[in-house]
Design a protein around this motif. Structure first.
Motif, PDB file in Angstrom:
ATOM      1  N   PRO A 169       0.766  -1.333   0.068  1.00  0.00           N
ATOM      2  CA  PRO A 169      -0.039   0.100   0.012  1.00  0.00           C
ATOM      3  C   PRO A 169       0.945   1.373  -0.069  1.00  0.00           C
ATOM      4  O   PRO A 169       0.230   2.274  -0.388  1.00  0.00           O
ATOM      5  N   GLU A 170       2.149   1.167   0.442  1.00  0.00           N
ATOM      6  CA  GLU A 170       3.080   2.414   0.660  1.00  0.00           C
ATOM      7  C   GLU A 170       3.384   2.908  -0.729  1.00  0.00           C
ATOM      8  O   GLU A 170       3.863   3.891  -0.904  1.00  0.00           O
ATOM      9  N   MET A 171       2.980   2.163  -1.904  1.00  0.00           N
ATOM     10  CA  MET A 171       3.308   2.621  -3.270  1.00  0.00           C
ATOM     11  C   MET A 171       2.433   3.908  -3.731  1.00  0.00           C
ATOM     12  O   MET A 171       2.637   4.458  -4.557  1.00  0.00           O
ATOM     13  N   VAL A 172       1.489   4.094  -2.912  1.00  0.00           N
ATOM     14  CA  VAL A 172       0.433   5.135  -3.381  1.00  0.00           C
ATOM     15  C   VAL A 172       0.246   5.959  -2.127  1.00  0.00           C
ATOM     16  O   VAL A 172      -0.239   5.781  -1.063  1.00  0.00           O
ATOM     17  N   LEU A 175      -1.455   9.296  -0.668  1.00  0.00           N
ATOM     18  CA  LEU A 175      -2.705  10.352  -1.175  1.00  0.00           C
ATOM     19  C   LEU A 175      -2.070  11.647  -1.550  1.00  0.00           C
ATOM     20  O   LEU A 175      -2.597  12.465  -2.424  1.00  0.00           O
ATOM     21  N   GLU A 176      -0.854  12.289  -0.832  1.00  0.00           N
ATOM     22  CA  GLU A 176      -0.657  13.707  -1.288  1.00  0.00           C
ATOM     23  C   GLU A 176       0.014  13.773  -2.739  1.00  0.00           C
ATOM     24  O   GLU A 176       0.106  14.858  -3.226  1.00  0.00           O
ATOM     25  N   LEU A 185      -1.301  12.412  -5.144  1.00  0.00           N
ATOM     26  CA  LEU A 185      -2.518  12.100  -6.272  1.00  0.00           C
ATOM     27  C   LEU A 185      -2.767  13.534  -6.730  1.00  0.00           C
ATOM     28  O   LEU A 185      -2.639  14.722  -6.298  1.00  0.00           O
ATOM     29  N   ARG A 186      -2.911  13.611  -8.024  1.00  0.00           N
ATOM     30  CA  ARG A 186      -3.152  15.022  -8.952  1.00  0.00           C
ATOM     31  C   ARG A 186      -4.337  14.741  -9.668  1.00  0.00           C
ATOM     32  O   ARG A 186      -4.529  13.818 -10.320  1.00  0.00           O
TER      33      ARG A 186
END
Lengths: 559, 178
Positions: free
Chosen positions: B4-7, B9-10, B12-13
């Motif tokens: 899960p560390e691969m994404v 939230l900050e 995301l654009r």
């Protein structure tokens, strides 16, 4: 066969069993063919109501509703229902008669350019110019109305063409439309990305809409939501897709939503929007909407994505296919069980501090909220409930507590007063074994009250629970709160005597003025073998709270 | 896969919505009555302003081409094309890449051409490879073909001489290569 007979065969081939409508000069051939067709026609008393009945039918069953009208005024009377079906994405096919082809454009008797009039409010429409197109366009109409993002399709048929002889054999394969290819699958990479984003969210929320119900994806939504302890809120149109008795349910969001739902949206770090379109009744002040959130937006209509609120992870497709994939991807990730604990304790705090509540009535006064709670009790929360538009609609949404999809039938996008009774008739036709009740407002009910005649004559027993406060209640509330109490055009007075009016139509009419009698009278209304109306005199000046005043942000909720 | 560390939230654009430049949309539609009304109606209803619009047949008699230009600084082009795609009669939409596109417009200008200025006008016409297609005692009609900007420039040259009337077709465009 005549074009009209081909029309009937094409409808039957599409699985149609019921049609709501009114005949007239231009569609006489259609009604002649109807005599021999294997279809039940329900003769409405106004074309608008025929259209809403077709919508109610579609809402309740998920099947495409069909309404007929003649040319000119018959067609223009359908316009409100068509617009309503467009706004709420209701699969419907409208078939209108048109004047003879040689009269088109001459301002002939009962001529109206209904294709032109309805251009902005249909998913698609077509004027038949050759008789052979009649069944072809009907098949196109059903395909377009019922797939992708559903909506209304209009087929306008000149009265000379529908009398012509044509040859027709039903198609054996799905008709191909070169310009129509709804995207259903959902991009696998985007779905995986969404799952990972969810796994990293600390304050996620699922914001679901009517699209989940149209997609027949309530089960898939429940499985997804329960793959972790995701909090769930829904728009007005999405109620019932997720059970209101679940402890993950926050209540409806938006203008008259719960504080817990609206505050959770405001503080969320990740919003998963599913079949919802970020309408202004949801977002309030757009610039202050969900300021901390990233957005995953799942919708079958690509044009909804980033229309009002820009999406970080758009997923175009059918929720019924996408949600199980998303659930699978999410389950495959290792997520900490406890990471949502803090979020839930914050939400529980709001729920305890700001429950939906109202002052109980005194001296037998019937509070409208109490009326809805009582309706829940006497129907065991299991009725198909239609409503008109206004305060009573919001109170049903807040207090009835829907646990299953398709059971809440109302006009959300267009907000059409007069929707409740005809849509109840349509719902009852679709689901004859179910209890169908219409919660009406006194301002709304009178707009289509003539449909009591339809219900009685056609033997479609619906139960009308009239929340009678003598006002155009929601408008009165706004005038009280935002226009210095300068009431204007909102006092309905004491006319009509609703119980007598119901009796005049051949229905049973009852009236209740005292809270102590409400349960018994509601049961008597439900137990009556036929259409019945209970006129419930509720507190005239009760306001619907909580509320986000129009154009304000979630944090500005009042009441 | 899997972590899960691969994404974050900050990271995301959202996609950009306004491009800030002119767009030429080439839209293939079914050649049926009322299709232009559907396209035009969509633009007015959604508040999109069309700068130029040209409609004509294609090599396929069943298909027409609508070429329209609009300002990507004002309108989210992505939203425009997605709304257009919802029209059942719309078959294909291409947002033409400026560098890979040949776009032309035709214009007719009627200018007053007194004897003393006539020579200069004719000279301008030559420079712009325009053609004089009508001559009368006091006026000329000049036909010019070219890009939107070229026609703008030509118009600026003619104006001081007394532009009596003008008409422009709006751009039509094809992409280069195959």
């Amino acid at each position: 066969m005549r074009g009209a007979d081909a029309l009937m065969e094409a409808l039957v081939h599409e699985g149609v069993e019921h049609i709501f409508g009114i005949p007239g000069g231009a569609n006489l051939p259609t009604y002649d063919a109807l005599v021999d067709a294997d279809l039940r026609h329900i003769q409405a008393r106004h074309e608008q109501a025929a259209g809403h009945a077709a919508e109610g039918y579609a809402h309740a069953s998920g099947r495409t509703g069909v309404a007929f009208g003649t040319s000119g005024p018959g067609a223009t009377n359908l316009v409100t229902a068509i617009a309503d079906a467009m706004m709420d994405s209701i699969p419907t096919v409208f078939v209108t008669g048109q004047v003879r082809s040689d009269l088109i454009g001459t301002d002939g008797f009962q001529e109206a350019d209904i294709v032109g009039i309805t251009l902005p409010i249909v998913k698609h429409s077509a004027l038949v110019t050759e008789a052979s197109q009649i069944p072809e366009y009907i098949h196109h109409a059903f395909r377009i109305a019922s797939t992708g993002r559903p909506g209304p399709v209009l087929v306008d048929i000149p009265s000379d063409l529908i009398r012509e002889e044509i040859s027709y054999t039903p198609p054996t394969e799905l008709v191909e439309l070169p310009g129509y290819r709804p995207i259903v699958e959902g991009n696998a990479k985007q779905i995986r990305l969404a799952a990972k984003a969810l796994a990293n969210a600390r304050r996620p929320i699922l914001y679901t809409g009517g699209g989940v119900i149209h997609a027949d994806a309530a089960t898939e939504l429940r499985e997804f939501a329960m793959s972790d302890r995701f909090p769930v809120t829904s728009t007005l149109m999405g109620l019932g897709a997720f059970p209101s008795d679940s402890d993950q349910w926050l209540g409806m969001l938006g203008m008259h939503g719960t504080r817990a739902a609206n505050y959770a949206m405001d503080e969320a770090d990740l919003i998963v929007a599913i079949g919802a379109r970020f309408d202004d009744r949801i977002t309030g002040k757009l610039s202050e909407f969900a300021p901390n959130a990233k957005i995953i937006h799942i919708d079958i209509d690509p044009a909804e994505i980033s229309k009002n609120v820009p999406a970080h992870i758009p997923i175009v497709g059918d929720a019924k296919l996408i949600l199980p994939k998303l659930t699978g991807e999410y389950r495959a990730l290792q997520t900490e069980q406890e990471r949502l604990d803090g979020w839930w304790s914050r939400i529980r705090g709001w729920q305890e501090e700001y429950p939906l509540t109202y002052e109980p009535g005194s001296d037998g006064e019937i509070k409208p909220q109490f009326m809805i709670e009582m309706l829940h009790k006497v129907t065991e929360g299991d009725a198909f409930v239609t409503s008109d538009v206004g305060q009573h609609q919001m109170w049903v949404a807040q207090y009835y507590g829907f646990n299953e999809p398709h059971r809440w039938i109302n006009s959300g996008g267009l907000g059409t007063m007069g929707f409740g009774l005809p849509s109840a008739i349509g719902a009852k036709v679709a689901c004859p074994g179910e209890e169908v009740v219409c919660v009406a407002g006194d301002g709304s009910l009178i707009m289509n009250v003539q449909e009591l005649a339809t219900a009685v004559t056609e033997d479609i027993p619906v139960k009308v629970f009239l929340m009678n406060n003598g006002f155009m209640g929601m408008v009165r509330q706004w005038q009280e709160l935002f226009w210095d109490g300068r009431y204007s055009g909102v006092d309905n007075g004491t006319s009509p005597d609703w119980a007598k009016l119901a009796e005049a139509f051949g229905a049973k009419g009852l009236r209740c003025d005292d809270e102590a009698d409400l349960e018994e009278m509601m049961r008597a209304t439900l137990d009556h073998d036929g259409t019945a109306l209970l006129d419930v005199r509720v507190s005239p000046l009760e306001n619907c709270y909580p509320m986000i005043p129009a154009g304000n942000a979630a944090r500005d909720m009042v009441g | 896969m899997g972590s899960p560390e691969m994404v974050r939230l900050e990271d995301l654009r959202t996609g950009r919505s306004l491009t800030g430049r002119k767009h030429v949309l080439s839209i293939l539609v079914e050649n049926r009555p009322g299709v232009l009304a559907r396209v035009a109606g969509l633009f007015s209803r959604r508040g999109f302003n069309i700068d130029t619009l040209a409609v004509g047949p294609t090599d396929d008699p069943e298909v027409s081409r609508i070429t329209l230009t609009l300002d990507g600084a004002v309108h989210p082009i992505d939203q425009v094309t997605k709304q257009l795609h919802k029209l059942i009669n719309v078959l294909k939409i291409r947002d033409m890449e400026p560098d890979l596109t040949v776009a032309r417009e035709l214009a007719l200008f009627k200018v007053s051409a007194a004897v003393e200025s006539r020579a200069e006008i004719v000279q301008f016409a030559e420079i712009f490879r325009a053609k004089i297609v009508d001559v009368s005692r006091r006026a000329l009609i000049i036909e010019v073909t070219g890009s939107y900007d070229k026609i703008e420039a030509f118009e600026q040259m003619l104006r001081p001489h007394g532009l009596l009337e003008m008409v422009r077709t709006g751009e039509v465009a094809l992409s280069r290569g195959e």
